[in-house]
Design an enzyme around this catalytic site. Structure first.
Site, PDB file in Angstrom:
ATOM      1  N   ASP A 148      -9.486   0.065  -4.810  1.00  0.00           N
ATOM      2  CA  ASP A 148      -8.328  -0.527  -4.155  1.00  0.00           C
ATOM      3  C   ASP A 148      -7.755  -1.596  -5.101  1.00  0.00           C
ATOM      4  O   ASP A 148      -8.334  -1.914  -6.149  1.00  0.00           O
ATOM      5  CB  ASP A 148      -8.719  -1.087  -2.778  1.00  0.00           C
ATOM      6  CG  ASP A 148      -7.540  -1.106  -1.817  1.00  0.00           C
ATOM      7  OD1 ASP A 148      -7.740  -0.952  -0.607  1.00  0.00           O
ATOM      8  OD2 ASP A 148      -6.401  -1.267  -2.311  1.00  0.00           O
ATOM      9  N   GLU A 188      -1.574  -4.592   6.694  1.00  0.00           N
ATOM     10  CA  GLU A 188      -2.856  -5.142   6.266  1.00  0.00           C
ATOM     11  C   GLU A 188      -3.197  -6.446   6.981  1.00  0.00           C
ATOM     12  O   GLU A 188      -2.909  -6.589   8.181  1.00  0.00           O
ATOM     13  CB  GLU A 188      -2.850  -5.291   4.740  1.00  0.00           C
ATOM     14  CG  GLU A 188      -2.607  -3.952   4.021  1.00  0.00           C
ATOM     15  CD  GLU A 188      -2.894  -3.994   2.540  1.00  0.00           C
ATOM     16  OE1 GLU A 188      -2.035  -3.584   1.755  1.00  0.00           O
ATOM     17  OE2 GLU A 188      -3.997  -4.419   2.159  1.00  0.00           O
TER      18      GLU A 188
END
Ligand code: GLC
Length: 568
Positions: free
Chosen positions: A267, A462
């Site tokens: 990520d 997020e």
């Protein structure tokens, strides 16, 4: 291949941070990405995106080995960075359709629109199984149920990757985030500042291995069987150990036991969260099984540090060779190494980009995602011949109905992309015989027959969507109250990325409908409200009651208002 060229294949930079176009050659880069807000300087239109991709890919073809780039982007509900794209319902809505065939079609169309820009890799599908809906990424999950994620996640992989990875319209899929991203404990989220933490995002998943396998690994086996070519380890931790550096997870379980033959992509700067020095972080992650590293800005440092680690024997050359083999195996499977084919964009695809046919499929997804939670006195379906008063902040706001990951990373309220708002759809569906009035605050409904409050959440993505309180916004309760005080029946339509606490309006609304984050094709909502299509959506998440003392699924303090699977 030289060691430099091998390490270059393992390095993914973000195009916005490239210090020079020649760095593609200087660092032998194997991949570029556009992160959430990494856009063409000339704008977000289709042509600019296609030129951006072709510019970088052309440069890669001038290197010694001429290995084409994998260009990755978060096409998580359509090619959502590009103006004019068809934006589908986010996964929480698709989860309520329980329709694998439809989810596959949605991913197929997304892949076609992604390829229209030349881009060949989507960081999707997200196979998270969210267990606490206070998490800001709940809407990226199909369901709290592993069974639903199994079925729809593998369907999305098939849709993206098509019948074979080397088909011109196929896009490399990326199952994410491995593993347990949706199972973190409340209060363990990523550091916010000065000791404070976000509630859940990138936190610690404290479960035994049996639970991790049953819930959080569930979607990966069918995805691997469907041939997913890349997997993204999660920022989060499992029992205190960051997934990005966990050899048991990445190599023993995922690569050896589950037989994953593609490659792992980290990520965004995820290695920064590992313990130790930069070199120790990189060595730990690569040795644990990470194959490609998403280092948007610090790609030069990564390249040189990994090279040092190899030369100093901290990372075996055999591990480098295995990582590069995996990456090149996928590039070969994608036809990228076939010299008779050009990896540049096929601009003939521009004519179907955002087409009516594509929008029709997205509209069908919206229809089937709608969940009717309550419908007293048969107030639904609506008649087309009466005076309807529409209200609420999400009635006429394409940005709110698309949610996060739309044109910008966080998404934004307002007219961010071409599409049909729910209000416009209601006007179009009702036709000339009806009278449709609108006020955002719900005022002026006196002589209407029915009031429709379209309320819920504004966009987020997020950790910025992590919440401790899921109560419906006061402004939304006020709209329902104002309509109710006009003495007319009220329908509440929730446009949100998760179930919200709606106890304050439940007794006042004759009908309550969950529309999730429907995307650009708001007509799908009107199709169900007017009865043109029967509602088929069923909750893919349990809906909590406001007096719950916990929102963690399975926790005794969780009080259910509507159960998983509910839908009239
Ligand atoms: C983000 C997300 C991940 C996304 C990646 C690239 O932080 O965690 O889902 O694919 O970075 O944008």
């Amino acid at each position: 291949m030289s060691l430099d060229e091998k390490i270059g294949q393992m390095t993914q930079a973000d195009q916005m941070f490239l210090k020079s176009l020649d760095d593609i050659e200087n660092y032998h880069l194997g991949s570029l990405l556009s992160g959430g807000d990494s856009d063409p300087k000339s704008g977000n239109d289709l042509g600019s995106w296609t030129d951006l991709y072709d510019n970088y890919q052309s440069r890669a073809l001038k290197t010694r080995l001429r290995i084409p780039l994998l260009y990755g982007i978060d096409a998580v509900h359509g090619h959502n960075n590009v103006l004019g794209s068809v934006v589908f319902p986010h996964n929480i809505g698709l989860g309520c359709t329980r329709n694998a065939e439809l989810v596959e079609r949605a991913a197929r169309i997304t892949a076609e629109e992604v390829r229209a820009t030349g881009i060949n890799w989507a960081f999707a599908p997200c196979l998270t199984v969210p267990q606490d809906i206070r998490w800001g990424r709940t809407y990226e999950g199909f369901s709290e149920s592993p069974d639903v994620v199994k079925s729809l996640g593998s369907a999305a992989v098939r849709g993206f990757q098509g019948s074979a990875l080397d088909r011109p319209l196929s896009v490399l899929a990326c199952a994410k985030h491995f593993a347990g991203d949706g199972g973190t404990s409340f209060g363990t989220g990523m550091p916010k500042s000065r000791g404070e933490r976000y509630p859940l995002d990138q936190g610690d998943t404290r479960v035994d291995e049996a639970t991790l396998r049953k819930i959080h690994l569930a979607g990966y086996l069918p995805a691997i069987q469907a041939g997913v070519g890349s997997i993204m380890p999660s920022y989060s931790s499992w029992n205190g150990a960051k997934c990005s550096g966990n050899a048991r997870l990445l190599t023993e379980i995922l690569k050896k036991e589950l037989g994953f033959e593609g490659f792992l992509i980290s990520d965004y700067n995820a290695l920064d969260q590992l313990p130790g020095s930069r070199k120790e972080q990189i060595a730990q992650s690569i040795n644990a099984g990470m194959d490609m590293v998403m280092v948007p800005e610090k790609y030069r440092e990564f390249f040189n540090t990994l090279k040092d680690a190899v030369n100093e024997g901290q990372v075996p050359v055999a591990r480098i060779d295995d990582a590069v083999l995996r990456i090149l195996r996928v590039k070969v499977a994608m036809g990228l190494m076939d010299r008779t084919r050009s990896p540049l964009a096929d601009r003939r695809l521009h004519k179907s980009f955002g087409s009516a046919e594509h929008r029709a499929v997205a509209r069908e997804c919206v229809r089937q995602s709608i969940v009717v939670l309550k419908n007293d006195n048969h107030v639904l379906p609506l008649a087309k011949t009466v005076h309807l008063h529409v209200a609420g902040k999400n009635a006429d706001n394409i940005g709110n109905q698309c949610g996060g990951w739309t044109i910008t990373w966080q998404g934004k309220s307002g007219n961010v992309i071409q599409g049909t708002t729910i209000l416009s759809a209601i006007r179009a569906a009702a036709g000339s015989s009806a009278r449709i009035t609108y006020s955002e605050d719900g005022g002026g409904a006196a002589d209407a027959k029915i009031g429709i409050a379209i309320i819920g959440e504004r966009p987020y993505a997020e950790f910025q969507g992590d919440r401790t309180d899921l109560t419906l916004a006061a402004e939304d309760v006020a709209v329902v109250n104002r309509l109710k005080s006009s003495g007319i029946p009220v329908i509440a339509v929730l446009v949100s990325g998760r179930p919200l606490l709606i106890d304050a309006i439940l007794g006042k609304a004759d009908a309550v409908v969950a529309a999730w984050l429907p995307g650009t094709e708001g007509a799908g909502v009107a199709d169900v409200l007017f009865g043109g299509h029967k509602p088929v959506g069923r909750l893919s998440f349990t809906w909590p009651r406001g007096d719950s003392s916990s929102f963690a699924r399975g926790n005794p303090g969780y009080q259910t208002l509507f159960p998983f699977g509910h839908g009239l």
